[in-house]
Design a protein around this motif. Structure first.
Motif, PDB file in Angstrom:
ATOM      1  N   VAL A  10     -25.268  39.878  -2.827  1.00  0.00           N
ATOM      2  CA  VAL A  10     -25.034  38.543  -3.356  1.00  0.00           C
ATOM      3  C   VAL A  10     -24.993  37.380  -2.394  1.00  0.00           C
ATOM      4  O   VAL A  10     -25.933  36.569  -2.255  1.00  0.00           O
ATOM      5  N   PHE A  70     -29.988  41.611  -6.022  1.00  0.00           N
ATOM      6  CA  PHE A  70     -29.375  41.174  -6.952  1.00  0.00           C
ATOM      7  C   PHE A  70     -29.408  42.033  -7.653  1.00  0.00           C
ATOM      8  O   PHE A  70     -28.185  42.237  -8.466  1.00  0.00           O
ATOM      9  N   SER A 108     -18.617  38.874  -8.809  1.00  0.00           N
ATOM     10  CA  SER A 108     -19.927  38.974  -7.878  1.00  0.00           C
ATOM     11  C   SER A 108     -20.902  39.197  -9.536  1.00  0.00           C
ATOM     12  O   SER A 108     -21.627  38.724  -9.400  1.00  0.00           O
ATOM     13  N   ILE A 167     -24.118  37.045 -10.212  1.00  0.00           N
ATOM     14  CA  ILE A 167     -25.354  37.449 -10.611  1.00  0.00           C
ATOM     15  C   ILE A 167     -25.778  37.202 -11.335  1.00  0.00           C
ATOM     16  O   ILE A 167     -27.320  36.956 -12.234  1.00  0.00           O
TER      17      ILE A 167
END
Length: 505
Positions: free
Chosen positions: A237, A251, A274, A278
């Motif tokens: 990330v 990603f 996370s 994304i």
């Protein structure tokens, strides 16, 4: 005594009979009912900072383990209702500085501090821990543990329970027994994970690469270690967000790893955050991103990173006031995480509040001159005020610290807008040459062309950024660098392709 001496008048006893009733309740082993009955006074919430444990090992080579010990206790205590727990970044600011405990307590605005040490020799551990009252510096509780390494989770549990029991009289309601959740029974995997988080928290490219190596080894030792998958996902990330790796590569890998973490443990706040980030910057699925950020915060309200990313999401969608409120909550959860302070400046810059952004960034740099994001945002605000004599030196410093791709683009834009078009083109040529060897984000090259009044080239670069799925495209609607072309139909079309047309505000 603490209540009687509270800084805020409304938090002290308002009448003598309140103090007498509370003393009688304590003597009788009962909780006081003064607040509920009179409604005239709010009891200050008990709070604690868990400092990084000191490394007392012979070679002083177990700092990662000491940090990990403190982090596990922070996570366990943060789940205790009625107890405010300072997050890792703020508590660890004082590592190795020798500050007096009362000074640390005042800086972090907490009532209690836990400090300790670890001595590790082979498979043997000696762990000491002391709970200290910040107001007078006295020890409320202390203990020493001589155990085998296999007992580390049990020791963490014992320490957390002892803290809650010692502070029980100050907690609201009946406290729950805290529990340190062991995500793995493999001690080698656990140790490797602690090393990985230690390097990830440094947040520079070399540190991220080191962290990735440790997380991968942890997974090899325990293929069902959810936290290790989440840690590896977070590495990708940041590599994608900071443009160290091409977005599609970074990603896509991060998403697969975060999803694997959730397959093992669906309640992992880090993995939800996370996936939210994304979905926001890469998949451009705005509704899904918001749901995942909210889920992460629901699972762990003290996870400052989730609130930090969510504040950026809110700002990019035009909800600036909500974004500022959320980043303030991140600051409250982690008061010394200067990345949140610099993000306040970034949000104010995107809101065109340039003077306020400058003020915030200068204050952040006063606290730590190495915060490159604050220096970059400061320079961008100077550019919008046409203070190029201030902006250009700041960007030259930021370029030396943060790399050429993004900071070089900002510098070229400053040259172009200040009238030094030849200097701008020189930097642009350097970026084009660099792109033959490594990834250069087209979004920032487009900004240079906008500054040079070369709109066709700018939109060619923005189309390329779309194909690259450049994460910075999420700022396109609110970024001052593209104000001049906001009325261009090509920008409207691009915003629709990124899914931003739904955020009309």
């Amino acid at each position: 005594v603490e209540t009687a001496l509270a800084k805020r008048p409304e938090e002290r006893y308002q009448q003598m009979h309140e103090l007498l009733e509370e003393l009688r309740a304590i003597r009788g082993g009962r909780e006081s009912s003064v607040t509920e009955r009179t409604g005239s006074r709010k009891r200050p919430a008990p709070s604690i900072a868990v400092l990084s444990f000191a490394d007392m090992s012979p070679q002083r080579d177990h700092e990662y383990f000491c940090d990990g010990m403190a982090e596990e206790l922070i996570d366990a205590l943060a789940k205790q209702k009625g107890l405010r727990v300072v997050s890792r970044t703020s508590a660890f600011q004082f590592k190795g500085q020798g500050h007096d405990i009362r000074t640390i307590g005042q800086r972090l605005d907490v009532s209690h501090v836990l400090e300790g040490s670890v001595r590790k020799m082979g498979n043997r551990l000696r762990i000491t821990a002391q709970l200290i009252n910040v107001r007078d510096g006295y020890h409320l509780w202390s203990e020493k543990y001589d155990r085998e390494m296999e007992d580390v989770f049990a020791i963490q549990d014992e320490i957390a329970r002892a803290i809650v029991e010692t502070m029980k009289i100050q907690l609201v309601g009946e406290p729950e027994a805290p529990h340190v959740k062991p995500y793995t029974s493999n001690l080698d995997a656990y140790t490797l994970y602690l090393k990985g988080r230690y390097f990830w928290n440094k947040r520079y490219e070399v540190g991220l690469q080191q962290a990735m190596g440790h997380f991968k080894q942890a997974i090899e030792n325990d293929p069902n270690y959810a936290l290790a998958y989440a840690g590896l996902a977070d590495c990708f990330v940041l590599l994608g967000a900071y443009e160290y790796l091409a977005p599609k590569e970074a990603f896509s890998k991060a998403k697969a790893l975060a999803q694997k973490a959730l397959d093992v443990d669906g309640a992992l706040a880090e993995a939800h955050a996370s996936l939210g980030f994304i979905a926001f910057v890469h998949a451009w699925n705005w509704l899904d991103a918001e749901q995942k950020f909210k889920r992460s915060i629901e699972l762990n309200p003290n996870y400052a990173v989730a609130r930090w990313w969510y504040s950026i999401f809110l700002t990019a969608t035009g909800r600036t006031e909500e974004g500022l409120a959320e980043i303030r909550r991140a600051e409250a959860a982690d008061p010394l995480l200067l990345l949140t302070s610099s993000t306040v400046g970034w949000i104010l810059y995107l809101a065109r509040q340039y003077d306020q952004a400058i003020d915030v960034c200068l204050k952040t740099l006063d606290m730590d001159s190495n915060i490159g994001t604050a220096r970059a945002t400061l320079a961008l605000a100077y550019i919008e005020k046409s203070a190029f004599d201030k902006a250009i030196p700041e960007l030259q410093q930021a370029k030396a610290r943060m790399g050429f791709q993004i900071m070089g683009s900002y510098l070229a834009r400053a040259y172009a807008l200040s009238g030094s078009r030849d200097e701008a083109r020189k930097v642009l040529e350097e970026l084009q040459e660099l792109s033959n060897h490594q990834y250069v984000p087209s979004y920032f090259v487009a900004a240079i062309h906008v500054a040079l009044d070369e709109d066709d080239q700018a939109f060619h670069c923005l189309d390329k950024a779309y194909e690259e799925r450049d994460p910075w495209l999420v700022y396109l609607k609110v970024d001052p660098m593209f104000d001049r072309v906001q009325s261009d139909p090509r920008l409207t079309t691009l915003l629709e392709r990124v899914g931003m047309d739904q955020w009309s505000q």
